[in-house]
Design an enzyme around this catalytic site. Structure first.
Site, short mmCIF file in Angstrom:
data_model
loop_
_atom_site.label_atom_id
_atom_site.label_comp_id
_atom_site.label_asym_id
_atom_site.label_seq_id
_atom_site.Cartn_x
_atom_site.Cartn_y
_atom_site.Cartn_z
N SER A 137 2.54 -38.31 7.88
CA SER A 137 3.51 -37.34 7.38
C SER A 137 4.66 -37.18 8.36
CB SER A 137 2.78 -36.00 7.21
OG SER A 137 3.69 -34.95 7.04
N TYR A 191 -3.41 -28.70 10.46
CA TYR A 191 -3.21 -29.79 9.50
C TYR A 191 -2.31 -30.87 10.11
CZ TYR A 191 -0.81 -32.43 5.91
OH TYR A 191 -0.24 -33.46 5.22
N LYS A 230 -2.93 -35.06 11.50
CA LYS A 230 -2.15 -36.27 11.21
C LYS A 230 -1.81 -36.99 12.52
CE LYS A 230 -2.02 -36.01 6.73
NZ LYS A 230 -2.86 -36.93 5.97
C1 WQD Z 1 10.02 -27.46 1.11
C2 WQD Z 1 11.18 -26.54 1.35
C3 WQD Z 1 10.56 -24.38 2.22
C4 WQD Z 1 8.37 -23.03 -1.31
C5 WQD Z 1 4.77 -29.27 3.64
C6 WQD Z 1 3.93 -29.76 4.78
C7 WQD Z 1 4.02 -31.24 4.87
C8 WQD Z 1 3.58 -31.76 3.59
C9 WQD Z 1 4.38 -31.30 2.44
C10 WQD Z 1 1.45 -32.27 2.78
C11 WQD Z 1 11.06 -25.74 2.65
C12 WQD Z 1 11.17 -24.25 0.84
C13 WQD Z 1 9.11 -23.77 -0.41
C14 WQD Z 1 8.97 -21.88 -1.90
C15 WQD Z 1 10.99 -22.33 -0.65
N1 WQD Z 1 2.49 -32.48 3.47
N2 WQD Z 1 10.39 -23.42 -0.10
N3 WQD Z 1 10.26 -21.59 -1.57
O1 WQD Z 1 7.05 -27.32 4.13
O2 WQD Z 1 8.60 -29.31 3.87
O3 WQD Z 1 6.14 -29.63 3.88
O4 WQD Z 1 4.32 -29.89 2.46
O5 WQD Z 1 0.62 -32.30 2.19
O6 WQD Z 1 3.19 -31.70 5.88
O7 WQD Z 1 4.36 -29.19 5.99
O8 WQD Z 1 7.20 -28.59 1.93
O9 WQD Z 1 7.41 -27.96 -0.45
O10 WQD Z 1 6.36 -26.31 1.16
O11 WQD Z 1 8.81 -26.76 1.27
O12 WQD Z 1 12.15 -22.02 -0.39
O13 WQD Z 1 8.35 -21.17 -2.70
O14 WQD Z 1 11.19 -25.56 0.30
O15 WQD Z 1 10.99 -23.35 3.04
O16 WQD Z 1 12.34 -25.62 3.15
P1 WQD Z 1 7.32 -28.62 3.54
P2 WQD Z 1 7.38 -27.37 0.92
#
Ligand code: WQD
Length: 344
Positions: free
Chosen positions: A127, A152, A156
């Site tokens: 990741s 988590y 990785k």
């Molecule tokens: C994306 C963007 C949030 C939800 C995580 C893990 C990574 C991975 C994928 C896993 C960010 C914003 C989110 C919401 C928002 N692997 N957001 N409102 O955090 O980049 O990555 O998931 O299995 O390892 O860290 O992904 O989709 O949670 O967020 O504004 O309700 O959307 O702040 O900027 P992230 P995400």
């Protein structure tokens, strides 16, 4: 038939899309999954798309004897794609031992069994989280790892090191580490997609559930970041494009084309999109209006990260192809399908 491939976590979100692409490319697939975050029904949908039913065994990668029996039952497995893992960032902070046990021991069991069963190599689901907030963007594979933000993320990093150390020790195996950016979207048939348990934590499932009325409002976590519109930037990669990268990695292992015994590739588009840009792209490509509000920052969020995917482009001959519009339409079609089926 190009050979037999074991896919752990093959009924999960990325795993299921990858199984279809492996089958399309002529591989015979054996899936194992403990069904902790997916259902066996996914196997039927894989068959509907590819016309081929993959072998499926409900098995936990922590079960060493079960794995041993599996390698004996399905002899001649050439390579493994290891998706099976616990993946909720927040949960990992609350239950670190569960994450270290599941994610580390599963990999260790596979690595131990590979030489005995003459498995050539393993593709590992890594990741972009291993980079933390990179100092230079777009981020290349050479960027240093930063201290992980969560157990988590740490699993990785540690798993990458376990693979490196095992290969360095002289084990007769090779590996390709694929560092995914943010996988989104669903299969164009709307037969496969992401099925989050409970309230989604990731952006796209929350967004599509809001658009369909399951959630009232999408919260945008922060508009005061040091980015053009103030919201966080990510590299959103279509799940089918991502799946295809795995097939190329498997070809490379099976055909013994690797230049190094452990190779690392960023799998992203090379394009960063902010949360607000993504919301607007969703509204424009689907014609659906989204109810959202700006709220405070989410703890642990990286401000901005997107890939330099040139290494994968040049060395694997892989490139993200699907437009963000088509990807968002596929995510929406999947959400509509879930409603039609009465699932969500
Ligand atoms: C994306 C963007 C949030 C939800 C995580 C893990 C990574 C991975 C994928 C896993 C960010 C914003 C989110 C919401 C928002 N692997 N957001 N409102 O955090 O980049 O990555 O998931 O299995 O390892 O860290 O992904 O989709 O949670 O967020 O504004 O309700 O959307 O702040 O900027 P992230 P995400």
């Amino acid at each position: 038939m190009k050979g037999r491939i074991l896919v752990t976590g093959g009924t999960g979100y990325i795993g299921s899309h990858t199984v279809v692409e492996l089958q399309n490319s002529g591989y015979e697939v054996v899936i194992i999954d403990n069904l902790s975050n997916s259902t066996a029904k996914v196997v039927d949908n894989i068959e509907k798309i590819s016309g081929i039913r993959p072998a499926f065994e409900q098995l936990d990668c922590l079960d060493f004897q079960g794995l041993e029996n599996l390698f004996t039952k399905y002899s001649g497995i050439k390579a493994i794609i290891h998706f099976a893992a616990s993946k909720a960032v927040g949960e990992s902070v609350e239950k670190p031992l569960l994450y270290y046990k599941n994610n580390l021991l599963s990999l260790i069991n596979l690595l131990e069994l590979m030489p005995k069963h003459h498995v050539d190599g393993i593709v590992f689901s890594s990741s972009c989280t291993v980079y933390g907030q990179p100092d230079v963007l777009p981020v290349t594979e050479e960027a240093p790892m930063k201290k992980a933000e969560s157990p988590y993320g740490n699993t990785k990093q540690i798993n990458e090191e376990i693979i490196q150390d095992t290969v360095t020790s002289g084990a007769p195996i090779t590996s390709i580490l694929l560092r995914y950016f943010n996988p989104i979207g669903a299969h164009p048939t709307a037969l496969l997609g992401e099925l989050p348990n409970g309230v989604p934590l990731n952006l796209i499932p929350y967004l599509t559930q809001t658009a369909i009325g399951i959630r009232e409002k999408l919260s945008v976590y922060g508009d005061d970041y040091n980015t053009p519109d103030g919201s966080c930037i990510r590299d959103y990669i279509n799940v089918v494009d991502l799946a295809k990268a795995h097939v190329i990695a498997i070809d490379r292992i099976v055909e013994k084309k690797q230049k190094e015994k452990v190779e690392i590739f960023n799998i992203g588009t090379g394009r960063g999109l902010s949360v607000l840009e993504l919301i607007h792209a969703f509204e424009e490509s689907t014609g659906v209006k989204l109810n959202y509000q700006i709220v405070g920052r989410r703890a642990g969020d990286i401000e901005q990260v997107w890939a330099n995917p040139e290494h994968a482009n040049n060395e694997l001959g892989w490139k993200a192809e699907t437009s963000i519009e088509d990807t968002l339409r596929s995510a929406w079609a999947w959400q509509l399908k879930l409603r039609e089926l009465g699932i969500q």
